[in-house]
Scaffold this active site. Structure first.
Site, PDB file in Angstrom:
ATOM      1  N   LYS A  61       0.832  -1.200   0.000  1.00 28.54           N
ATOM      2  CA  LYS A  61       0.000   0.000   0.000  1.00 28.54           C
ATOM      3  C   LYS A  61       0.868   1.252   0.000  1.00 28.54           C
ATOM      4  O   LYS A  61       0.582   2.233  -0.706  1.00 28.54           O
ATOM      5  CB  LYS A  61      -0.929   0.013   1.214  1.00 28.54           C
ATOM      6  CG  LYS A  61      -2.082  -0.983   1.133  1.00 28.54           C
ATOM      7  CD  LYS A  61      -2.908  -0.977   2.404  1.00 28.54           C
ATOM      8  CE  LYS A  61      -4.073  -1.969   2.315  1.00 28.54           C
ATOM      9  NZ  LYS A  61      -4.857  -2.049   3.553  1.00 28.54           N
ATOM     10  N   GLN A 105      -5.189  -1.424   9.688  1.00 18.75           N
ATOM     11  CA  GLN A 105      -5.225  -2.741   9.052  1.00 18.75           C
ATOM     12  C   GLN A 105      -5.911  -3.766   9.954  1.00 18.75           C
ATOM     13  O   GLN A 105      -5.591  -3.899  11.136  1.00 18.75           O
ATOM     14  CB  GLN A 105      -3.796  -3.205   8.741  1.00 18.75           C
ATOM     15  CG  GLN A 105      -3.706  -4.515   7.985  1.00 18.75           C
ATOM     16  CD  GLN A 105      -4.194  -4.398   6.548  1.00 18.75           C
ATOM     17  OE1 GLN A 105      -4.078  -3.355   5.927  1.00 18.75           O
ATOM     18  NE2 GLN A 105      -4.738  -5.476   6.020  1.00 18.75           N
ATOM     19  N   ASP A 128     -11.239   3.721   4.604  1.00 22.22           N
ATOM     20  CA  ASP A 128     -11.739   2.350   4.443  1.00 22.22           C
ATOM     21  C   ASP A 128     -13.263   2.327   4.418  1.00 22.22           C
ATOM     22  O   ASP A 128     -13.865   1.310   4.103  1.00 22.22           O
ATOM     23  CB  ASP A 128     -11.215   1.462   5.574  1.00 22.22           C
ATOM     24  CG  ASP A 128     -10.646   0.148   5.061  1.00 22.22           C
ATOM     25  OD1 ASP A 128     -10.597  -0.039   3.832  1.00 22.22           O
ATOM     26  OD2 ASP A 128     -10.247  -0.694   5.891  1.00 22.22           O
TER      27      ASP A 128
END
Length: 303
Positions: A61, A105, A128
């Site tokens: 990422k 995460q 997200d």
């Protein structure tokens, strides 16, 4: 790209190529955004623990963020991190004007409640799209940040079908991460949507009704060829590493690909389908978050 075989097979949906094109487009938009006097968009990614797969994913990422011309902030925390310590970090990231997007995460260690953590992220930085504010906006059909994986799946579907109106879309899996937001996105596209889950009595029969079939269960090889309506477009979100007879490992999805490809009209491979799109959509969301932040700042200046 098609697979050549004596049997009738579906067309592969090349997630890598579509993600590459999206990332290039984002890079151009970032250049334009900065050229208008705006700051460099910044993405903070937080990893708690030392899961090797997550570490690789997080580093990837960061690489893609830099390639798109954005700033990346990495926070690698030990497995023993407490929930309060993580919440303190998120509070700092929320207040940092150089950071426009925050991603924690998942999964998190057992001592940390992911719902509490997700909701601690400022909604306009929740790239997200999993916090209650953005989830609520998606459910209501209003503007908000859409979860990366479902957004990527929608883009893959639209690479095959420009208009999804009236199609019967079946989503197998009802998680907050993929299944539920995917269903909401498909409803917004005027699809007729059915959701199958662990308690669905005839999930195979339901799957066979789908013109569009999105599978996100985490159970590799669950969906067999006879679960698929001939000619359907199949999006396989699952990714599991399994051993091979040679003593190695390989990545497989929730769909039994070798069977499904003989029935589907279009299908995503694993790997190379949904995975690259998830990261590309994270970059897309970070840029959108930076734009929203600038609007907020300008609004406060005016006030």
């Amino acid at each position: 790209m098609s697979i050549h075989s004596r049997e009738q097979v579906g067309q592969l949906i090349d997630g890598k190529a579509i993600a590459r094109a999206l990332t290039e487009q984002i890079g151009q938009e970032v250049t334009s955004f900065i050229g208008q006097g705006n700051p460099l968009p910044g993405l903070a990614v937080v990893l708690v623990g030392n899961d090797p797969a997550s570490e690789v994913y997080v580093k990837n990422k960061a690489i893609q963020t830099h390639r798109a011309g954005m700033r990346s902030f990495m926070h690698m925390l030990p497995e023993s991190t407490t929930q309060d310590e993580l919440l303190d970090l998120i509070e700092q990231l929320n207040a940092n004007p150089r950071i426009h997007g925050i991603l924690v995460q998942l999964p998190l260690p057992r001592q940390i409640d992911p719902v509490v953590v997700t909701n601690a992220i400022a909604p306009h930085k929740d790239v997200d799209g999993l916090g209650e504010v953005n989830a609520g906006r998606l459910a209501l059909g209003t503007e908000g940040i859409v979860p990366c994986t479902p957004l990527g799946c929608l883009m893959l579907l639209k690479s095959v079908h420009q208009d999804l109106t009236g199609k019967h879309a079946v989503v197998i899996g009802a998680s907050n991460l993929v299944g539920k937001p995917m269903a909401q996105l498909l409803l917004k596209e005027n699809c007729t949507v059915s959701v199958g889950h662990i308690h669905t009595k005839d999930v195979r029969g339901l799957a066979r009704e789908g013109d569009l079939l999105v599978v996100a269960t985490g159970k590799h090889g669950l969906v067999r060829g006879d679960w698929i309506k001939p000619g359907a477009t199949v999006i396989d979100v699952g990714i599991t590493r399994v051993p091979t007879p040679e003593g190695r490992t390989r990545l497989v999805g929730d769909v039994a690909f070798d069977e499904a490809v003989k029935v589907a009209g279009h299908i995503t491979p694993v790997p190379g389908g949904v995975g690259p799109m998830t990261i590309a959509c994270l970059l897309h969301n970070t840029l959108q978050a930076a734009k929203v932040t600038q609007k907020i700042i300008r609004g406060s200046d005016v006030g």
